[in-house]
Design a protein around this motif. Sequence first.
Motif, PDB file in Angstrom:
ATOM      1  N   GLY A 113       1.366   2.875  13.212  1.00  0.00           N
ATOM      2  CA  GLY A 113       0.458   1.737  13.242  1.00  0.00           C
ATOM      3  C   GLY A 113      -0.487   1.746  12.055  1.00  0.00           C
ATOM      4  N   TYR A 114      -0.871   2.932  11.621  1.00  0.00           N
ATOM      5  CA  TYR A 114      -1.728   3.075  10.436  1.00  0.00           C
ATOM      6  C   TYR A 114      -0.997   2.586   9.191  1.00  0.00           C
ATOM      7  N   GLU A 115       0.266   2.966   9.054  1.00  0.00           N
ATOM      8  CA  GLU A 115       1.057   2.503   7.909  1.00  0.00           C
ATOM      9  C   GLU A 115       1.255   0.991   7.959  1.00  0.00           C
ATOM     10  N   LEU A 116       1.454   0.469   9.164  1.00  0.00           N
ATOM     11  CA  LEU A 116       1.567  -0.984   9.331  1.00  0.00           C
ATOM     12  C   LEU A 116       0.272  -1.666   8.903  1.00  0.00           C
ATOM     13  N   LEU A 117      -0.850  -1.131   9.333  1.00  0.00           N
ATOM     14  CA  LEU A 117      -2.152  -1.667   8.940  1.00  0.00           C
ATOM     15  C   LEU A 117      -2.273  -1.728   7.420  1.00  0.00           C
ATOM     16  N   LYS A 118      -1.906  -0.643   6.747  1.00  0.00           N
ATOM     17  CA  LYS A 118      -2.016  -0.609   5.287  1.00  0.00           C
ATOM     18  C   LYS A 118      -1.097  -1.646   4.644  1.00  0.00           C
ATOM     19  N   GLU A 119       0.104  -1.831   5.193  1.00  0.00           N
ATOM     20  CA  GLU A 119       1.031  -2.849   4.674  1.00  0.00           C
ATOM     21  C   GLU A 119       0.449  -4.253   4.861  1.00  0.00           C
ATOM     22  N   VAL A 120      -0.119  -4.491   6.037  1.00  0.00           N
ATOM     23  CA  VAL A 120      -0.719  -5.801   6.327  1.00  0.00           C
ATOM     24  C   VAL A 120      -1.880  -6.069   5.374  1.00  0.00           C
ATOM     25  N   ARG A 121      -2.739  -5.102   5.177  1.00  0.00           N
ATOM     26  CA  ARG A 121      -3.905  -5.281   4.311  1.00  0.00           C
ATOM     27  C   ARG A 121      -3.505  -5.446   2.834  1.00  0.00           C
ATOM     28  N   ALA A 122      -2.340  -4.915   2.452  1.00  0.00           N
ATOM     29  CA  ALA A 122      -1.875  -5.025   1.070  1.00  0.00           C
ATOM     30  C   ALA A 122      -1.143  -6.343   0.802  1.00  0.00           C
ATOM     31  N   ASP A 123      -0.784  -7.063   1.865  1.00  0.00           N
ATOM     32  CA  ASP A 123      -0.038  -8.310   1.726  1.00  0.00           C
ATOM     33  C   ASP A 123      -1.009  -9.487   1.620  1.00  0.00           C
ATOM     34  N   ARG A 124      -0.925 -10.216   0.545  1.00  0.00           N
ATOM     35  CA  ARG A 124      -1.841 -11.319   0.265  1.00  0.00           C
ATOM     36  C   ARG A 124      -1.881 -12.347   1.401  1.00  0.00           C
ATOM     37  N   LYS A 125      -0.742 -12.612   2.030  1.00  0.00           N
ATOM     38  CA  LYS A 125      -0.681 -13.632   3.084  1.00  0.00           C
ATOM     39  C   LYS A 125      -1.092 -13.104   4.458  1.00  0.00           C
ATOM     40  N   LEU A 126      -1.035 -11.804   4.654  1.00  0.00           N
ATOM     41  CA  LEU A 126      -1.297 -11.218   5.975  1.00  0.00           C
ATOM     42  C   LEU A 126      -2.650 -10.521   6.075  1.00  0.00           C
ATOM     43  N   LYS A 127      -3.271 -10.241   4.952  1.00  0.00           N
ATOM     44  CA  LYS A 127      -4.408  -9.315   4.923  1.00  0.00           C
ATOM     45  C   LYS A 127      -5.603  -9.723   5.766  1.00  0.00           C
ATOM     46  N   LYS A 128      -5.745 -11.002   6.096  1.00  0.00           N
ATOM     47  CA  LYS A 128      -6.895 -11.427   6.896  1.00  0.00           C
ATOM     48  C   LYS A 128      -6.620 -11.394   8.405  1.00  0.00           C
ATOM     49  N   THR A 129      -5.406 -11.019   8.798  1.00  0.00           N
ATOM     50  CA  THR A 129      -5.061 -10.924  10.210  1.00  0.00           C
ATOM     51  C   THR A 129      -5.922  -9.857  10.880  1.00  0.00           C
ATOM     52  N   ARG A 130      -6.534 -10.182  12.008  1.00  0.00           N
ATOM     53  CA  ARG A 130      -7.324  -9.198  12.767  1.00  0.00           C
ATOM     54  C   ARG A 130      -6.366  -8.145  13.303  1.00  0.00           C
ATOM     55  N   PHE A 131      -6.804  -6.882  13.301  1.00  0.00           N
ATOM     56  CA  PHE A 131      -5.906  -5.775  13.619  1.00  0.00           C
ATOM     57  C   PHE A 131      -6.638  -4.756  14.480  1.00  0.00           C
ATOM     58  N   ILE A 132      -6.042  -4.457  15.639  1.00  0.00           N
ATOM     59  CA  ILE A 132      -6.562  -3.434  16.551  1.00  0.00           C
ATOM     60  C   ILE A 132      -5.513  -2.335  16.664  1.00  0.00           C
ATOM     61  N   ILE A 133      -5.946  -1.096  16.499  1.00  0.00           N
ATOM     62  CA  ILE A 133      -5.046   0.045  16.702  1.00  0.00           C
ATOM     63  C   ILE A 133      -5.346   0.672  18.056  1.00  0.00           C
TER      64      ILE A 133
END
Length: 121
Positions: free
Chosen positions: A60-80
């Motif tokens: 989930g941590y790696e997924l979070l980092k991928e999401v935050r690095a993606d210009r289109k996804l980075k603003k998605t709220r994320f709970i681990i």
Amino acid sequence: MSILVVEDHNATALILQALLRKLGFSDVDEAKDGPSALTKMREKEYELVISDWSMEPMTGYELLKEVRADRKLKKTRFIIVTATWNAANTQAAKESGVNAYIVKPFSAETLKAKINEAFAA
């Protein structure tokens, strides 16, 4: 609100979805791992991702980092969500932009509070 639950254990995914429905959320999708979550996120816009920490082949941590690095996804709220509290993991997740962190087991009230926390940030 559209929510993506990323959880590799079926029973936990079902419980989490039931809690979300109890809280009034009906647009809830599921992914079994990080790569399938990324695929779904690129096909549909989610307002919130709730992801387990311990998964294979991508945590989930790696997924979070991928999401935050993606210009289109980075603003998605994320709970681990995790079964074990670890100060180092919590700090790493915060530094990577997690919006909230939940330790299992948790109640519907805790989930609601963490969702509110994620959107307050």
